[in-house]
Design an enzyme around this catalytic site. Structure first.
Site, short mmCIF file in Angstrom:
data_model
loop_
_atom_site.label_atom_id
_atom_site.label_comp_id
_atom_site.label_asym_id
_atom_site.label_seq_id
_atom_site.Cartn_x
_atom_site.Cartn_y
_atom_site.Cartn_z
N TYR A 169 0.59 -0.90 0.36
CA TYR A 169 -0.05 -0.12 -0.23
C TYR A 169 1.01 0.80 -0.12
O TYR A 169 2.02 1.15 1.19
CB TYR A 169 -0.74 -0.40 0.93
CG TYR A 169 -1.27 0.95 1.56
CD1 TYR A 169 -2.95 1.41 0.25
CD2 TYR A 169 -1.52 1.93 2.12
CE1 TYR A 169 -3.45 2.24 0.23
CE2 TYR A 169 -2.25 3.35 2.59
CZ TYR A 169 -3.10 3.63 1.89
OH TYR A 169 -4.18 4.62 2.18
N ASP A 185 9.57 2.43 -0.36
CA ASP A 185 7.65 2.93 0.81
C ASP A 185 8.44 2.96 2.13
O ASP A 185 8.11 1.85 2.40
CB ASP A 185 6.84 2.45 -0.15
CG ASP A 185 5.84 3.18 1.17
OD1 ASP A 185 5.85 4.03 2.01
OD2 ASP A 185 4.54 3.18 0.12
N LYS A 206 5.08 8.87 8.83
CA LYS A 206 4.80 8.23 10.03
C LYS A 206 5.13 8.58 11.26
O LYS A 206 5.50 9.91 11.71
CB LYS A 206 4.01 6.32 10.08
CG LYS A 206 3.34 6.04 9.09
CD LYS A 206 2.70 4.54 9.29
CE LYS A 206 1.19 5.10 8.30
NZ LYS A 206 1.32 4.14 7.23
C1 LIG Z 1 0.56 4.76 5.51
C2 LIG Z 1 1.65 4.24 4.90
C3 LIG Z 1 0.96 5.18 3.39
C4 LIG Z 1 0.49 6.34 3.77
O1 LIG Z 1 0.85 7.37 4.20
P1 LIG Z 1 -0.52 8.43 4.18
O2 LIG Z 1 0.12 9.01 5.54
O3 LIG Z 1 -1.94 7.49 5.90
O4 LIG Z 1 -0.93 9.04 3.81
C5 LIG Z 1 1.78 5.53 2.33
N1 LIG Z 1 2.98 3.98 2.38
C6 LIG Z 1 2.51 3.11 3.52
C7 LIG Z 1 3.58 1.47 3.21
C8 LIG Z 1 2.15 2.82 4.90
O5 LIG Z 1 2.16 1.87 5.73
#
Ligand SMILES: *Cc1c(COP(=O)(O)O)cnc(C)c1O
Length: 427
Positions: free
Chosen positions: A143, A238, A266
């Site tokens: 994701y 990511d 995060k």
């Molecule tokens: C949480 C998450 C996102 C999206 O971040 P948001 O701050 O919720 O937009 C993208 N990539 C990964 C791997 C994530 O865990």
């Protein structure tokens, strides 16, 4: 009699879509009413009825040093007293950038944004602009935020051309998105044979945290690096979730594979909205104002968010602080394993630093999205509700990772393991 959460949720549903502002919070995959929280301190949170829980959600990852850490609260308060936003450069932005670069050496230049989603969409645009290519490759079960081009669910079969995973995403937008199974380097190699010279970027969660917690196999990441080097595609990690968690230096620190670009989020905001894109200076400088790829944000680099991230990362980088939280994570998983075994419940656990995954399965290993999907979802739901009742808060979905903070201690651990022992006996 309805508890406060039920009352509040009924009211919220009148005004907010589904009563929430982010879908997983609605408890749809576990049933029941979402618990409304009113305060947090360290490893514990308290709901609107005053019930306490040990928290393994930690706002889905950001709170690496626990709730309301005094250093974070002080930094935010002190900064807020001097004004909350200027739309002009501040010293705090450079300070946070310097700290992040010190922790992640692959990052030479950084752009602060407001969420992980924004970091990933900027990564895609930058990689496309820099390489002059349109295709991107992502993995099933990974994701990257709710970015149109990345909301692609691979269909059945081994390799699929992008089909939108949500109404509202035109097929034309995902046509340029290739998907492959996670941890399957041969599948990626096959795609590169056909599309290699048109692929701008490979986006990967180097520890996947959105199909529960599934670390990449080391040869998978190394293989991606080689394929990208040979074809001129950008390798984008990511690390929105794995950053400052899989190790202090993220998954790249843990695996020793260096990406061209890294998306962060995060933990970098310590509980305030921050995302960031960082990487090789030559690539990053392709962003406006030095380069032609446009990217901007009214609140990007916001002082409160920078102060919160700085306080969090400075605390976390002190000697042994992150290591201690990793050790707690190991003890938690060993404790859960022992109790599951005693109760005759097959349980696979994964750990990547302070991220973890629990899988109710008797499969020998869990490495792909399909393996996760085959776990006993019904047993997870009973485990989730049993633990919630016993004052332990896990994410309300079998596809979410768990998190430990530096504030988790002996009391939190024994509360959790005692609860697990009782709950496993009922499964
Ligand atoms: C949480 C998450 C996102 C999206 O971040 P948001 O701050 O919720 O937009 C993208 N990539 C990964 C791997 C994530 O865990």
């Amino acid at each position: 009699m309805a508890n406060r959460s039920e009352t509040l949720f009924t009211e919220a549903q009148e005004h907010l879509v589904g009563g929430v502002n982010s879908a997983v919070r609605a408890f749809r995959s576990v049933g029941g009413t979402p618990v409304f929280m009113r305060r947090g301190e360290g490893a514990w949170i308290e709901d609107e009825d005053g019930k306490q829980y040990v928290d393994y959600v930690l706002s889905y990852g950001p709170l690496a040093i626990g709730h309301a850490h005094p250093e974070v609260v002080e930094a935010i308060s002190r900064t807020a007293a001097n004004g909350t936003s200027f739309g002009a450069p501040t010293a705090l932005e450079t300070e946070l950038a310097t700290v992040v670069k010190g922790i992640m050496p692959s990052i030479e230049r950084i752009r602060m944004v407001n969420s992980g989603t924004e970091a990933c969409l900027s990564a895609v645009r930058l990689a496309r602009g820099y390489t002059g290519r349109d295709r991107i490759l992502k993995f099933r079960g990974n994701y990257h935020g709710h970015v149109d081009a990345l909301l692609v669910e691979a269909g059945s079969g081994v390799l699929t051309l992008g089909i939108p995973g949500s109404p509202g995403v035109p097929a034309a937008v995902t046509e340029m998105t290739l998907t492959a199974p996670y941890n399957d380097i041969e599948a990626v190699r096959t795609l590169f044979e056909t599309y290699g010279d048109t692929i701008a970027a490979v986006l990967v969660e180097p520890v996947s945290g959105n199909m529960n917690c599934v670390p990449a196999l080391p040869e998978f990441l190394q293989g991606l690096r080689t394929l990208c080097d040979d074809s001129g595609a950008m390798l984008v990690f990511d690390e929105v979730m794995s950053g400052f968690r899989a190790s202090l230096g993220g998954a790249q620190g843990r695996y020793g594979v260096t990406p061209d670009l890294t998306a962060l989020g995060k933990v970098i905001g310590g509980g305030l909205p921050v995302g960031a894109l960082g990487g090789r200076a030559e690539v990053m400088d392709y962003l406006a104002p030095t380069g032609p790829v446009y990217q901007a944000g009214t609140l990007s680099g916001n002082p409160l968010a920078m102060a919160s991230g700085l306080a969090t990362l400075r605390n976390l980088s002190r000697p042994d602080v992150h290591a201690q939280a990793e050790a707690w994570t190991t003890r938690l998983l060993e404790g859960l394993q022992a109790r599951a075994r005693a109760a005759g419940i097959p349980l696979v656990t994964h750990q990547a630093g302070t991220m973890f995954g629990l899988f109710f399965t008797d499969a020998p290993s869990v490495v792909r999205f399909e393996d996760v999907a085959e776990c006993d979802g019904e047993r997870f739901v009973r485990f989730f509700h049993g633990m919630l009742e016993a004052g332990v808060y896990f994410a309300p979905s079998a596809f979410e990772a768990g998190f430990v903070s530096t504030a988790h201690d002996e009391a939190a651990l024994s509360h959790t393991l005692d609860a697990a022992e009782r709950v496993f006996a009922t499964l």
